[in-house]
Design an enzyme around this catalytic site. Structure first.
Site, PDB file in Angstrom:
ATOM      1  N   TRP A 157      -0.557   8.236  11.314  1.00 50.69           N
ATOM      2  CA  TRP A 157       0.315   9.366  10.997  1.00 50.69           C
ATOM      3  C   TRP A 157       1.671   8.881  10.501  1.00 50.69           C
ATOM      4  O   TRP A 157       2.284   9.506   9.634  1.00 50.69           O
ATOM      5  CB  TRP A 157       0.490  10.239  12.242  1.00 50.69           C
ATOM      6  CG  TRP A 157       1.452  11.384  12.067  1.00 50.69           C
ATOM      7  CD1 TRP A 157       1.166  12.650  11.645  1.00 50.69           C
ATOM      8  CD2 TRP A 157       2.867  11.365  12.311  1.00 50.69           C
ATOM      9  NE1 TRP A 157       2.302  13.416  11.610  1.00 50.69           N
ATOM     10  CE2 TRP A 157       3.360  12.661  12.004  1.00 50.69           C
ATOM     11  CE3 TRP A 157       3.757  10.391  12.752  1.00 50.69           C
ATOM     12  CZ2 TRP A 157       4.713  12.991  12.143  1.00 50.69           C
ATOM     13  CZ3 TRP A 157       5.099  10.719  12.876  1.00 50.69           C
ATOM     14  CH2 TRP A 157       5.555  12.004  12.581  1.00 50.69           C
ATOM     15  N   HIS A 158       2.126   7.753  11.026  1.00 55.61           N
ATOM     16  CA  HIS A 158       3.458   7.263  10.686  1.00 55.61           C
ATOM     17  C   HIS A 158       3.547   6.722   9.271  1.00 55.61           C
ATOM     18  O   HIS A 158       4.643   6.693   8.695  1.00 55.61           O
ATOM     19  CB  HIS A 158       3.890   6.182  11.675  1.00 55.61           C
ATOM     20  CG  HIS A 158       4.346   6.720  12.989  1.00 55.61           C
ATOM     21  ND1 HIS A 158       3.474   7.021  14.010  1.00 55.61           N
ATOM     22  CD2 HIS A 158       5.587   7.041  13.441  1.00 55.61           C
ATOM     23  CE1 HIS A 158       4.160   7.488  15.041  1.00 55.61           C
ATOM     24  NE2 HIS A 158       5.442   7.516  14.726  1.00 55.61           N
ATOM     25  N   GLY A 159       2.461   6.297   8.698  1.00 56.12           N
ATOM     26  CA  GLY A 159       2.568   5.776   7.347  1.00 56.12           C
ATOM     27  C   GLY A 159       1.266   5.230   6.812  1.00 56.12           C
ATOM     28  O   GLY A 159       0.354   4.886   7.571  1.00 56.12           O
ATOM     29  N   PHE A 195       8.255   9.618   6.893  1.00 53.54           N
ATOM     30  CA  PHE A 195       6.995   9.994   7.518  1.00 53.54           C
ATOM     31  C   PHE A 195       6.739  11.500   7.389  1.00 53.54           C
ATOM     32  O   PHE A 195       5.670  11.940   7.718  1.00 53.54           O
ATOM     33  CB  PHE A 195       6.987   9.596   8.995  1.00 53.54           C
ATOM     34  CG  PHE A 195       7.296   8.132   9.212  1.00 53.54           C
ATOM     35  CD1 PHE A 195       6.730   7.181   8.395  1.00 53.54           C
ATOM     36  CD2 PHE A 195       8.165   7.729  10.204  1.00 53.54           C
ATOM     37  CE1 PHE A 195       7.016   5.832   8.569  1.00 53.54           C
ATOM     38  CE2 PHE A 195       8.459   6.382  10.393  1.00 53.54           C
ATOM     39  CZ  PHE A 195       7.872   5.440   9.573  1.00 53.54           C
TER      40      PHE A 195
END
Length: 500
Positions: free
Chosen positions: A348-350, A500
């Site tokens: 999800w962060h990247g 993000f």
């Protein structure tokens, strides 16, 4: 628009004054004004991407209504038992009367937007690398895609609405302005907290009157958030960036300091944003959920994840971990569920394997606690002023593990992260000079740790310990923080979680 920009410092008081002095007597006008202000706030970055957040709002508002009004698909026993009989057209039409269809539509639309803008090039590059590894000639077909600010946050926020409506946990709203304002609420639009519809949306239907105590708490949170961002995060970045950019030539001590300061940079940056967001929301009569609770004083990894980015970790718990069976399944399946949640959280962060590795590292550190039933050992924050030796060791060891994982989070690729960590032992240990680590930053970090320790357990009122002091002491403290912000500020850096 960035919280620490001059534009925001002009925008906020203007919106505040109009909100309370022009639209106070009419709730619908207040909501409409909040919606307009939120679109101006988001459109200040790039007005073209307003279409995405509006489209997401329209789809989920409509899907919420249709989930409740639609009927489940029903196929007659005669048709289902006759394998040679073609299903009539009415059966296909009845799909549109199935609430699951509209939930699926919401999921596909929102995750499709997120997948295209955030992960399209990652999947193309990964597929190309895999084919090349297998001996095939492949050429990357990546696109020049701009990642819309905050898309990971508002897509999860809208999804919580349709999922909860489908589960029957809340009724769909029939007030589009209030719903659109909930999705785009400007204090937390760009980097959270990720609010649940069940918590924030009802607040748009309650009469709001200015409360001095709530406003005072909001201003203290904003001040504390600015201190974290401008004094701690931005000044740590001035040391961290050169070290990570030139880690091959840095000494072991520099690499250690760089990793530790990045831990403080990302904490000050992200929790600072959350504090400003929560404080700003309070100025308008809204309560947002707590997103951080002094995570670096955690005594194990499980406690760290109860205190770090709470709105995201609880989102994955409720909408991924529990639907997979949570811990109410066999030990092996529960471990699988934990791995899935941590890997998805990292992704999800990247769109980079480093984030997946970061999630995998935390899963690997968390699972032994789960296996031995120790993952819920530390549920209280600890109220004593001076920790004992055992607690100090637990806190420092947990911080060490978290910092090692942060190296993967910060690095451009996994090879770079491994080289960075091994460089601590392979390169000369002592630097020629410690001038790279300014004294004013050292003092600011000590002050930050002391204030964070004194404010633990008071996530929404971190400066509460000074609130009951004599006015001279209290205001001297507040103005000292303001002085530090002006003295050590001046370098406007974008918030890390904007990417993000």
């Amino acid at each position: 628009m960035i919280f620490t920009s001059v534009e925001f410092l002009i925008f906020l008081p203007l919106v505040f004054l109009a909100y309370w002095f022009v639209f106070q007597k009419n709730l619908k006008f207040q909501n409409a004004f909040i919606l307009l202000a939120s679109y101006v706030f988001y459109g200040w970055w790039d007005w073209r991407f307003l279409g995405l957040i509006i489209a997401s709002s329209v789809v989920d508002y409509w899907c919420g209504l249709k989930i409740v009004s639609s009927k489940k698909l029903e196929v007659s026993d005669e048709e289902s038992l006759n394998p040679t009989h073609n299903l009539p057209l009415t059966t296909y039409i009845s799909w549109f009367k199935n609430p699951k269809f509209y939930l699926t539509l919401s999921l596909v639309f929102n995750l499709g937007l997120l997948g295209f803008f955030k992960y399209f090039n990652f999947f193309i590059d990964s597929a190309t690398d895999l084919l090349t590894l297998l001996g095939f000639q492949a050429h990357s077909g990546t696109l020049n895609i701009i990642l819309p600010v905050g898309i990971s946050f508002y897509t999860f926020q809208t999804l919580s609405y349709t999922i909860d409506v489908y589960r029957g946990k809340m009724k769909p709203t029939q007030a589009p302005v209030a719903f659109f304002a909930y999705v785009s609420f400007f204090p937390q639009l760009v980097a959270g907290p990720i609010e649940r519809a069940s918590h924030l949306l009802p607040q748009f239907f309650k009469k709001r009157e200015f409360d001095y105590q709530q406003g005072s708490d909001g201003m203290k949170l904003i001040l504390w958030g600015f201190f974290k961002k401008v004094v701690i995060a931005d000044n740590c970045a001035l040391v961290v960036n050169p070290i990570f950019d030139n880690y091959q030539s840095a000494s072991g001590i520099e690499l250690i300091i760089g990793a530790v300061l990045f831990a403080f940079q990302i904490y000050g940056d992200f929790s600072g944003y959350s504090d400003i967001a929560i404080g700003t929301a309070k100025l308008f009569g809204f309560d947002l959920m707590t997103n951080f609770r002094t995570p670096y004083f955690s005594r194990d990894i499980a406690e760290f994840w109860r205190r770090w980015h709470i709105s995201l970790s609880t989102w994955f718990r409720d909408y991924v971990y529990i639907p997979l069976g949570g811990s109410q399944v066999s030990k092996a399946k529960a471990i699988r569920n934990i791995f899935i949640v941590f890997l998805v959280s990292g992704f999800w962060h990247g769109a980079n394997w480093t984030f997946i590795a970061w999630g995998g590292i935390h899963a690997t550190m968390f699972i032994p606690l789960f296996i031995f039933g120790k993952n819920r050992t530390f549920l209280n924050s600890g109220r004593h002023l001076i920790p004992n030796f055992g607690e100090v060791f637990q806190i420092m060891f947990t911080f060490f593990l978290v910092t090692v994982a942060w190296v993967f989070f910060r690095s451009s690729n996994i090879t770079e992260a491994i080289d960075y960590l091994t460089g601590v032992f392979n390169q000369p240990f002592f630097p020629k000079s410690f001038a790279f680590f300014p004294y004013d930053l050292r003092g600011a970090l000590i002050l930050f740790l002391v204030l964070d320790w004194l404010g633990r357990g008071e996530a929404t009122r971190p400066l509460n310990f000074v609130a009951y002091q004599k006015p001279l002491i209290r205001y001297s403290f507040y103005y000292s923080l303001i002085g530090l912000i002006f003295w050590m500020g001046g370098q406007e850096n974008q918030f890390i979680y904007f990417q993000f």
